[in-house]
Motif scaffolding. Structure first.
Motif, PDB file in Angstrom:
ATOM      1  N   GLY A   7      21.545 -18.523 -47.399  1.00  0.00           N
ATOM      2  CA  GLY A   7      22.332 -18.769 -48.441  1.00  0.00           C
ATOM      3  C   GLY A   7      22.948 -20.109 -48.179  1.00  0.00           C
ATOM      4  N   GLY A   8      24.216 -20.374 -48.484  1.00  0.00           N
ATOM      5  CA  GLY A   8      24.931 -21.746 -48.635  1.00  0.00           C
ATOM      6  C   GLY A   8      25.137 -22.146 -47.074  1.00  0.00           C
ATOM      7  N   THR A   9      26.467 -22.270 -46.812  1.00  0.00           N
ATOM      8  CA  THR A   9      26.827 -22.929 -45.747  1.00  0.00           C
ATOM      9  C   THR A   9      26.148 -22.471 -44.387  1.00  0.00           C
ATOM     10  N   GLY A  10      26.419 -21.483 -44.015  1.00  0.00           N
ATOM     11  CA  GLY A  10      25.978 -20.783 -42.770  1.00  0.00           C
ATOM     12  C   GLY A  10      24.511 -21.157 -42.359  1.00  0.00           C
ATOM     13  N   ALA A  12      22.520 -23.202 -44.189  1.00  0.00           N
ATOM     14  CA  ALA A  12      22.421 -24.609 -44.351  1.00  0.00           C
ATOM     15  C   ALA A  12      22.550 -25.577 -43.152  1.00  0.00           C
ATOM     16  N   LYS A  13      23.488 -25.225 -42.210  1.00  0.00           N
ATOM     17  CA  LYS A  13      24.074 -25.749 -41.236  1.00  0.00           C
ATOM     18  C   LYS A  13      22.884 -25.429 -40.143  1.00  0.00           C
ATOM     19  N   LEU A  14      22.500 -24.189 -39.944  1.00  0.00           N
ATOM     20  CA  LEU A  14      21.461 -23.983 -39.114  1.00  0.00           C
ATOM     21  C   LEU A  14      20.117 -24.724 -39.372  1.00  0.00           C
ATOM     22  N   PRO A 191      22.889 -17.552 -40.557  1.00  0.00           N
ATOM     23  CA  PRO A 191      24.375 -17.084 -40.332  1.00  0.00           C
ATOM     24  C   PRO A 191      24.849 -17.161 -41.641  1.00  0.00           C
ATOM     25  N   SER A 192      24.176 -16.691 -42.634  1.00  0.00           N
ATOM     26  CA  SER A 192      24.869 -16.780 -44.019  1.00  0.00           C
ATOM     27  C   SER A 192      25.520 -15.245 -44.229  1.00  0.00           C
ATOM     28  N   ASN A 193      26.108 -15.050 -45.443  1.00  0.00           N
ATOM     29  CA  ASN A 193      26.631 -13.666 -45.834  1.00  0.00           C
ATOM     30  C   ASN A 193      25.337 -12.606 -45.980  1.00  0.00           C
ATOM     31  N   PRO A 194      25.407 -11.826 -44.995  1.00  0.00           N
ATOM     32  CA  PRO A 194      24.343 -10.744 -44.984  1.00  0.00           C
ATOM     33  C   PRO A 194      24.307  -9.820 -46.321  1.00  0.00           C
ATOM     34  N   ILE A 196      25.807 -10.949 -49.758  1.00  0.00           N
ATOM     35  CA  ILE A 196      25.601 -11.577 -51.100  1.00  0.00           C
ATOM     36  C   ILE A 196      24.976 -12.728 -51.010  1.00  0.00           C
ATOM     37  N   SER A 197      24.336 -13.261 -49.565  1.00  0.00           N
ATOM     38  CA  SER A 197      23.372 -14.413 -49.801  1.00  0.00           C
ATOM     39  C   SER A 197      21.970 -13.985 -49.239  1.00  0.00           C
ATOM     40  N   ILE A 198      21.914 -13.220 -48.009  1.00  0.00           N
ATOM     41  CA  ILE A 198      20.499 -12.969 -47.494  1.00  0.00           C
ATOM     42  C   ILE A 198      20.360 -11.481 -48.174  1.00  0.00           C
ATOM     43  N   VAL A 221      20.764 -15.090 -36.920  1.00  0.00           N
ATOM     44  CA  VAL A 221      21.886 -15.730 -35.978  1.00  0.00           C
ATOM     45  C   VAL A 221      23.001 -15.265 -36.812  1.00  0.00           C
ATOM     46  N   SER A 222      23.944 -14.397 -36.082  1.00  0.00           N
ATOM     47  CA  SER A 222      25.353 -13.755 -36.512  1.00  0.00           C
ATOM     48  C   SER A 222      26.104 -14.925 -37.299  1.00  0.00           C
ATOM     49  N   PRO A 223      26.503 -14.547 -38.524  1.00  0.00           N
ATOM     50  CA  PRO A 223      27.746 -15.394 -39.104  1.00  0.00           C
ATOM     51  C   PRO A 223      29.181 -15.276 -38.367  1.00  0.00           C
ATOM     52  N   PHE A 224      29.287 -14.199 -37.669  1.00  0.00           N
ATOM     53  CA  PHE A 224      30.726 -13.942 -37.126  1.00  0.00           C
ATOM     54  C   PHE A 224      30.953 -14.620 -35.610  1.00  0.00           C
ATOM     55  N   ALA A 229      33.949 -13.924 -40.029  1.00  0.00           N
ATOM     56  CA  ALA A 229      33.239 -14.939 -40.686  1.00  0.00           C
ATOM     57  C   ALA A 229      34.085 -16.281 -40.370  1.00  0.00           C
ATOM     58  N   VAL A 230      33.300 -17.491 -40.271  1.00  0.00           N
ATOM     59  CA  VAL A 230      34.033 -18.797 -40.258  1.00  0.00           C
ATOM     60  C   VAL A 230      34.784 -19.100 -41.343  1.00  0.00           C
ATOM     61  N   LYS A 231      34.120 -18.817 -42.557  1.00  0.00           N
ATOM     62  CA  LYS A 231      34.563 -18.924 -43.997  1.00  0.00           C
ATOM     63  C   LYS A 231      34.044 -18.308 -44.743  1.00  0.00           C
ATOM     64  N   PRO A 233      33.911 -15.214 -48.032  1.00  0.00           N
ATOM     65  CA  PRO A 233      34.073 -13.729 -48.273  1.00  0.00           C
ATOM     66  C   PRO A 233      33.297 -12.755 -47.752  1.00  0.00           C
ATOM     67  N   THR A 234      32.684 -13.275 -46.659  1.00  0.00           N
ATOM     68  CA  THR A 234      31.606 -12.238 -45.758  1.00  0.00           C
ATOM     69  C   THR A 234      32.488 -11.078 -45.424  1.00  0.00           C
ATOM     70  N   ASP A 235      33.716 -11.354 -44.790  1.00  0.00           N
ATOM     71  CA  ASP A 235      34.334 -10.060 -44.140  1.00  0.00           C
ATOM     72  C   ASP A 235      34.532  -8.929 -45.455  1.00  0.00           C
ATOM     73  N   ASP A 276      27.337 -18.682 -28.422  1.00  0.00           N
ATOM     74  CA  ASP A 276      28.470 -19.283 -29.085  1.00  0.00           C
ATOM     75  C   ASP A 276      27.533 -19.840 -30.404  1.00  0.00           C
ATOM     76  N   THR A 277      27.764 -19.155 -31.485  1.00  0.00           N
ATOM     77  CA  THR A 277      26.992 -19.602 -32.740  1.00  0.00           C
ATOM     78  C   THR A 277      27.774 -20.578 -33.656  1.00  0.00           C
ATOM     79  N   LEU A 278      29.018 -20.979 -33.293  1.00  0.00           N
ATOM     80  CA  LEU A 278      29.737 -21.816 -34.040  1.00  0.00           C
ATOM     81  C   LEU A 278      28.822 -23.388 -34.162  1.00  0.00           C
ATOM     82  N   MET A 279      28.837 -23.900 -35.459  1.00  0.00           N
ATOM     83  CA  MET A 279      28.180 -25.299 -35.463  1.00  0.00           C
ATOM     84  C   MET A 279      28.894 -26.127 -36.129  1.00  0.00           C
ATOM     85  N   ALA A 280      29.945 -26.594 -35.477  1.00  0.00           N
ATOM     86  CA  ALA A 280      30.915 -27.550 -35.942  1.00  0.00           C
ATOM     87  C   ALA A 280      30.569 -28.799 -35.746  1.00  0.00           C
TER      88      ALA A 280
END
Ligand code: GDP
Length: 302
Positions: A7-10, A12-14, A191-194, A196-198, A221-224, A229-231, A233-235, A276-280
Protein backbone atom coordinates in the motif's frame (compact mmCIF):
# COMPACT_ATOMS: atom_id res chain seq x y z
CA UNK A 1 12.88 -11.21 -9.20
CA UNK A 2 11.45 -10.16 -5.84
CA UNK A 3 7.83 -9.03 -5.81
CA UNK A 4 6.58 -6.80 -2.99
CA UNK A 5 2.84 -6.16 -2.54
CA UNK A 6 2.38 -2.72 -1.04
CA UNK A 7 0.00 0.00 0.00
CA UNK A 8 1.62 3.24 1.09
CA UNK A 9 3.98 3.82 3.98
CA UNK A 10 4.73 0.35 5.40
CA UNK A 11 5.07 -1.42 2.05
CA UNK A 12 7.04 1.50 0.62
CA UNK A 13 9.60 1.41 3.43
CA UNK A 14 10.12 -2.31 2.93
CA UNK A 15 10.39 -1.80 -0.85
CA UNK A 16 13.12 0.81 -0.23
CA UNK A 17 15.02 -1.71 1.90
CA UNK A 18 14.60 -4.35 -0.83
CA UNK A 19 16.05 -1.94 -3.37
CA UNK A 20 19.30 -1.88 -1.36
CA UNK A 21 19.33 -5.64 -0.95
CA UNK A 22 18.42 -6.91 -4.44
CA UNK A 23 18.85 -3.86 -6.72
CA UNK A 24 16.41 -2.15 -9.07
CA UNK A 25 16.67 -4.78 -11.82
CA UNK A 26 15.30 -7.48 -9.54
CA UNK A 27 12.61 -5.48 -7.73
CA UNK A 28 8.96 -5.23 -8.71
CA UNK A 29 6.37 -3.60 -6.42
CA UNK A 30 2.67 -4.28 -7.04
CA UNK A 31 0.76 -1.41 -5.49
CA UNK A 32 -2.79 -0.79 -4.31
CA UNK A 33 -4.78 1.64 -6.49
CA UNK A 34 -8.09 1.43 -4.59
CA UNK A 35 -7.36 4.81 -2.99
CA UNK A 36 -6.75 6.55 -6.34
CA UNK A 37 -8.79 9.72 -6.76
CA UNK A 38 -9.62 12.23 -9.48
CA UNK A 39 -8.78 15.74 -8.24
CA UNK A 40 -7.99 19.06 -9.93
CA UNK A 41 -8.52 17.40 -13.31
CA UNK A 42 -5.80 14.80 -12.73
CA UNK A 43 -5.63 11.13 -11.84
CA UNK A 44 -3.92 10.87 -8.43
CA UNK A 45 -2.44 7.49 -7.44
CA UNK A 46 -1.40 8.07 -3.82
CA UNK A 47 0.07 4.65 -3.05
CA UNK A 48 2.00 4.07 -6.32
CA UNK A 49 3.42 7.60 -6.09
CA UNK A 50 4.33 7.18 -2.43
CA UNK A 51 6.22 3.97 -3.27
CA UNK A 52 7.93 5.73 -6.18
CA UNK A 53 8.98 8.69 -3.99
CA UNK A 54 10.42 6.30 -1.41
CA UNK A 55 12.36 4.42 -4.11
CA UNK A 56 13.66 7.73 -5.50
CA UNK A 57 14.69 8.91 -1.99
CA UNK A 58 12.35 11.87 -2.47
CA UNK A 59 9.73 11.14 0.17
CA UNK A 60 8.86 14.10 2.40
CA UNK A 61 9.10 13.91 6.18
CA UNK A 62 5.30 14.27 6.34
CA UNK A 63 5.21 10.67 5.10
CA UNK A 64 3.79 11.50 1.67
CA UNK A 65 4.56 13.85 -1.18
CA UNK A 66 7.91 15.08 -2.46
CA UNK A 67 10.50 16.52 -0.07
CA UNK A 68 10.74 20.30 -0.14
CA UNK A 69 7.76 20.63 -2.50
CA UNK A 70 5.96 23.98 -2.80
CA UNK A 71 2.17 24.36 -2.66
CA UNK A 72 1.61 27.25 -5.08
CA UNK A 73 -1.22 25.54 -6.94
CA UNK A 74 -3.08 24.69 -3.72
CA UNK A 75 -2.64 28.27 -2.46
CA UNK A 76 -3.95 29.70 -5.73
CA UNK A 77 -6.98 27.40 -5.63
CA UNK A 78 -7.70 28.34 -2.03
CA UNK A 79 -7.51 32.05 -2.73
CA UNK A 80 -9.87 31.48 -5.66
CA UNK A 81 -12.32 29.92 -3.19
CA UNK A 82 -11.96 26.46 -4.74
CA UNK A 83 -11.82 23.31 -2.61
CA UNK A 84 -8.21 22.23 -2.02
CA UNK A 85 -8.58 19.70 0.80
CA UNK A 86 -6.60 17.02 -1.05
CA UNK A 87 -3.15 18.58 -0.58
CA UNK A 88 -0.92 18.02 -3.60
CA UNK A 89 2.45 19.76 -3.82
CA UNK A 90 3.41 21.38 -7.12
CA UNK A 91 5.96 18.71 -8.09
CA UNK A 92 3.62 16.00 -6.87
CA UNK A 93 0.93 17.48 -9.12
CA UNK A 94 3.40 17.46 -12.02
CA UNK A 95 3.74 13.67 -11.62
CA UNK A 96 -0.06 13.41 -11.72
CA UNK A 97 -0.06 15.46 -14.94
CA UNK A 98 2.46 13.06 -16.49
CA UNK A 99 0.22 10.12 -15.59
CA UNK A 100 -3.01 11.80 -16.63
CA UNK A 101 -1.74 12.95 -20.01
CA UNK A 102 -0.82 9.38 -20.88
CA UNK A 103 -4.14 8.01 -19.65
CA UNK A 104 -5.97 10.55 -21.82
CA UNK A 105 -3.86 9.42 -24.79
CA UNK A 106 -5.25 5.92 -24.22
CA UNK A 107 -2.34 4.32 -22.37
CA UNK A 108 -3.00 1.82 -19.59
CA UNK A 109 -2.44 2.88 -15.98
CA UNK A 110 0.59 0.55 -15.85
CA UNK A 111 2.47 2.41 -18.58
CA UNK A 112 1.29 5.81 -17.33
CA UNK A 113 2.74 4.95 -13.90
CA UNK A 114 5.95 3.74 -15.53
CA UNK A 115 6.35 7.25 -16.98
CA UNK A 116 6.26 8.67 -13.42
CA UNK A 117 8.95 6.21 -12.28
CA UNK A 118 11.06 7.05 -15.29
CA UNK A 119 10.66 10.82 -14.70
CA UNK A 120 12.17 10.34 -11.24
CA UNK A 121 14.91 7.93 -12.31
CA UNK A 122 13.39 4.94 -10.51
CA UNK A 123 14.61 1.73 -12.15
CA UNK A 124 12.59 -0.74 -10.09
CA UNK A 125 9.15 -1.52 -11.47
CA UNK A 126 6.17 0.04 -9.70
CA UNK A 127 3.08 -1.74 -11.02
CA UNK A 128 -0.48 -0.64 -10.26
CA UNK A 129 -2.41 -3.73 -9.05
CA UNK A 130 -4.75 -3.38 -12.03
CA UNK A 131 -5.33 -1.21 -15.07
CA UNK A 132 -9.03 -1.21 -14.18
CA UNK A 133 -10.59 1.23 -11.71
CA UNK A 134 -11.25 -0.08 -8.20
CA UNK A 135 -12.28 2.42 -5.53
CA UNK A 136 -12.39 1.76 -1.78
CA UNK A 137 -15.32 3.22 0.11
CA UNK A 138 -15.72 3.21 3.87
CA UNK A 139 -19.13 2.78 5.48
CA UNK A 140 -19.29 4.91 8.57
CA UNK A 141 -22.15 6.57 10.43
CA UNK A 142 -24.48 4.87 7.94
CA UNK A 143 -22.86 6.68 5.00
CA UNK A 144 -20.62 5.28 2.27
CA UNK A 145 -17.62 7.61 1.81
CA UNK A 146 -14.82 7.42 -0.77
CA UNK A 147 -11.64 6.45 1.13
CA UNK A 148 -9.82 9.79 0.80
CA UNK A 149 -12.89 11.75 1.94
CA UNK A 150 -13.24 9.45 4.94
CA UNK A 151 -9.55 9.88 5.82
CA UNK A 152 -9.05 13.58 5.10
CA UNK A 153 -12.42 15.33 5.34
CA UNK A 154 -13.74 13.14 8.17
CA UNK A 155 -10.31 12.75 9.80
CA UNK A 156 -10.55 8.95 9.62
CA UNK A 157 -11.98 9.03 13.12
CA UNK A 158 -15.59 7.95 12.64
CA UNK A 159 -16.48 4.36 13.57
CA UNK A 160 -15.91 2.04 10.61
CA UNK A 161 -18.86 -0.16 9.70
CA UNK A 162 -17.46 -1.77 6.56
CA UNK A 163 -15.35 -1.44 3.43
CA UNK A 164 -16.67 -1.71 -0.13
CA UNK A 165 -14.54 -1.96 -3.24
CA UNK A 166 -16.41 -0.44 -6.19
CA UNK A 167 -15.43 -2.03 -9.50
CA UNK A 168 -13.67 -5.03 -7.98
CA UNK A 169 -15.74 -7.68 -9.81
CA UNK A 170 -14.83 -6.26 -13.21
CA UNK A 171 -11.17 -5.60 -12.40
CA UNK A 172 -8.38 -7.91 -13.54
CA UNK A 173 -4.74 -8.02 -12.47
CA UNK A 174 -2.49 -6.37 -15.04
CA UNK A 175 -0.56 -8.76 -17.31
CA UNK A 176 2.67 -7.27 -15.91
CA UNK A 177 1.62 -8.03 -12.32
CA UNK A 178 0.68 -11.62 -13.22
CA UNK A 179 3.95 -12.13 -15.10
CA UNK A 180 5.98 -10.77 -12.17
CA UNK A 181 4.19 -13.05 -9.70
CA UNK A 182 4.79 -16.09 -11.91
CA UNK A 183 8.48 -15.25 -12.40
CA UNK A 184 9.23 -14.27 -8.78
CA UNK A 185 11.68 -16.11 -6.57
CA UNK A 186 10.13 -14.47 -3.49
CA UNK A 187 6.79 -12.72 -2.99
CA UNK A 188 6.59 -10.44 0.02
CA UNK A 189 3.40 -8.85 1.34
CA UNK A 190 4.66 -5.59 2.82
CA UNK A 191 3.64 -4.27 6.25
CA UNK A 192 0.76 -2.24 4.88
CA UNK A 193 -2.81 -2.04 6.15
CA UNK A 194 -4.12 -5.62 5.57
CA UNK A 195 -7.70 -4.45 5.04
CA UNK A 196 -7.57 -1.22 3.08
CA UNK A 197 -4.16 -1.48 1.31
CA UNK A 198 -3.44 -5.19 0.74
CA UNK A 199 -7.11 -6.27 0.89
CA UNK A 200 -7.97 -4.68 -2.49
CA UNK A 201 -4.92 -6.28 -4.18
CA UNK A 202 -5.92 -9.76 -2.95
CA UNK A 203 -9.56 -9.14 -3.88
CA UNK A 204 -8.88 -8.61 -7.59
CA UNK A 205 -10.34 -11.67 -9.27
CA UNK A 206 -7.44 -13.93 -10.30
CA UNK A 207 -4.73 -12.33 -8.18
CA UNK A 208 -5.06 -14.55 -5.12
CA UNK A 209 -5.06 -17.64 -7.39
CA UNK A 210 -1.89 -16.35 -9.07
CA UNK A 211 -0.17 -16.04 -5.66
CA UNK A 212 -1.24 -19.55 -4.70
CA UNK A 213 -0.03 -20.95 -8.04
CA UNK A 214 3.30 -19.09 -7.95
CA UNK A 215 6.43 -21.16 -7.53
CA UNK A 216 7.83 -18.58 -5.08
CA UNK A 217 7.04 -18.64 -1.35
CA UNK A 218 4.69 -15.90 -0.13
CA UNK A 219 5.86 -14.19 3.04
CA UNK A 220 4.21 -11.26 4.84
CA UNK A 221 5.83 -8.70 7.11
CA UNK A 222 3.54 -7.68 9.97
CA UNK A 223 2.61 -3.99 10.20
CA UNK A 224 2.21 -4.30 13.97
CA UNK A 225 4.96 -3.15 16.29
CA UNK A 226 4.37 -3.43 20.02
CA UNK A 227 0.90 -4.82 19.33
CA UNK A 228 -0.33 -1.88 17.27
CA UNK A 229 0.10 -0.21 13.89
CA UNK A 230 3.07 2.15 13.61
CA UNK A 231 0.76 4.83 12.22
CA UNK A 232 -2.53 5.34 10.45
CA UNK A 233 -5.94 3.72 10.82
CA UNK A 234 -4.90 0.05 10.49
CA UNK A 235 -6.01 -0.83 14.05
CA UNK A 236 -9.56 0.43 13.48
CA UNK A 237 -9.89 -1.41 10.14
CA UNK A 238 -8.62 -4.65 11.74
CA UNK A 239 -11.11 -4.27 14.59
CA UNK A 240 -13.95 -3.79 12.13
CA UNK A 241 -12.87 -6.97 10.31
CA UNK A 242 -12.83 -8.71 13.73
CA UNK A 243 -9.13 -9.49 13.43
CA UNK A 244 -6.77 -9.20 16.41
CA UNK A 245 -3.87 -6.72 16.22
CA UNK A 246 -0.60 -8.58 15.78
CA UNK A 247 0.75 -11.69 14.08
CA UNK A 248 -2.41 -13.78 14.47
CA UNK A 249 -4.54 -11.09 12.83
CA UNK A 250 -2.14 -10.80 9.89
CA UNK A 251 -2.05 -14.58 9.47
CA UNK A 252 -5.86 -14.68 9.46
CA UNK A 253 -6.14 -11.76 7.02
CA UNK A 254 -3.90 -13.62 4.54
CA UNK A 255 -5.14 -17.17 5.26
CA UNK A 256 -4.68 -19.51 2.31
CA UNK A 257 -1.99 -17.35 0.73
CA UNK A 258 0.87 -17.24 3.24
CA UNK A 259 3.83 -19.59 3.54
CA UNK A 260 5.47 -17.52 6.26
CA UNK A 261 5.21 -14.39 8.36
CA UNK A 262 7.80 -12.04 9.82
CA UNK A 263 6.36 -10.69 13.06
CA UNK A 264 7.14 -9.92 16.69
CA UNK A 265 5.35 -12.96 18.06
CA UNK A 266 4.26 -16.41 16.88
CA UNK A 267 0.89 -17.06 15.26
CA UNK A 268 -1.04 -20.32 14.94
CA UNK A 269 -0.96 -22.17 11.63
CA UNK A 270 1.91 -20.35 9.91
CA UNK A 271 5.72 -20.41 10.06
CA UNK A 272 6.79 -17.22 11.84
CA UNK A 273 10.21 -15.62 11.88
CA UNK A 274 10.21 -13.58 15.08
CA UNK A 275 11.92 -10.27 14.44
CA UNK A 276 11.74 -6.56 15.09
CA UNK A 277 10.04 -5.11 11.99
CA UNK A 278 10.30 -1.40 12.82
CA UNK A 279 11.95 0.36 9.84
CA UNK A 280 12.85 3.78 11.21
CA UNK A 281 16.25 4.00 9.46
CA UNK A 282 17.77 2.91 6.15
CA UNK A 283 19.77 0.32 8.07
CA UNK A 284 16.60 -1.09 9.66
CA UNK A 285 14.84 -1.16 6.26
CA UNK A 286 17.74 -3.13 4.79
CA UNK A 287 17.81 -5.47 7.78
CA UNK A 288 14.08 -6.27 7.57
CA UNK A 289 14.29 -6.73 3.77
CA UNK A 290 17.30 -9.05 4.03
CA UNK A 291 15.96 -11.23 6.82
CA UNK A 292 12.59 -11.51 5.06
CA UNK A 293 14.28 -12.79 1.89
CA UNK A 294 16.46 -15.23 3.84
CA UNK A 295 13.37 -16.52 5.63
CA UNK A 296 11.49 -16.88 2.32
CA UNK A 297 14.39 -18.86 0.84
CA UNK A 298 14.32 -21.23 3.82
CA UNK A 299 10.63 -22.11 3.51
CA UNK A 300 9.34 -25.27 1.91
CA UNK A 301 6.70 -24.32 -0.65
CA UNK A 302 3.33 -25.89 0.20
P1 GDP B 1 -0.86 4.21 3.95
O1 GDP B 1 -1.71 4.12 5.19
O2 GDP B 1 -1.60 4.37 2.67
O3 GDP B 1 0.35 5.09 4.07
O4 GDP B 1 -0.24 2.80 3.68
P2 GDP B 1 0.10 1.46 4.35
O5 GDP B 1 -1.12 0.64 4.46
O6 GDP B 1 1.24 0.86 3.63
O7 GDP B 1 0.74 1.93 5.72
C1 GDP B 1 0.22 1.83 6.94
C2 GDP B 1 0.83 0.66 7.69
O8 GDP B 1 2.25 0.72 7.65
C3 GDP B 1 0.45 0.71 9.14
O9 GDP B 1 -0.27 -0.44 9.45
C4 GDP B 1 1.79 0.73 9.87
O10 GDP B 1 1.80 -0.08 11.02
C5 GDP B 1 2.75 0.19 8.85
N1 GDP B 1 4.10 0.66 9.06
C6 GDP B 1 4.57 1.91 8.91
N2 GDP B 1 5.89 1.96 9.24
C7 GDP B 1 6.25 0.70 9.58
C8 GDP B 1 7.49 0.08 10.01
O11 GDP B 1 8.53 0.73 10.15
N3 GDP B 1 7.46 -1.26 10.26
C9 GDP B 1 6.33 -2.00 10.15
N4 GDP B 1 6.39 -3.31 10.42
N5 GDP B 1 5.16 -1.47 9.74
C10 GDP B 1 5.13 -0.14 9.46
Amino acid sequence: MVVVLAGGTGGAKLARGMLDVVGAERLCVIVNTADDIEAYGVHVSPDPDLVTYWLADLIDERGYGIRGDSFGVMEALESAGEPAWFRLGDRDLAMCLIRTERLRAGERLTSAQAAVASALGVGARVLPMSDDPVRAHVRSDGRLRPFQEFMILDGGAAPIEGVELAGIERARPSPEALAAIAAAEAIVIGPSNPIISIGPILAIPGLRAALVAARAPVVAVSPFVGGRAVKGPTDAFMAQARLPLGAEGVARAYAGVLDGLVAEEPAPGVAVLEADTLMASSQARRRVAALTLEFAASLPRA
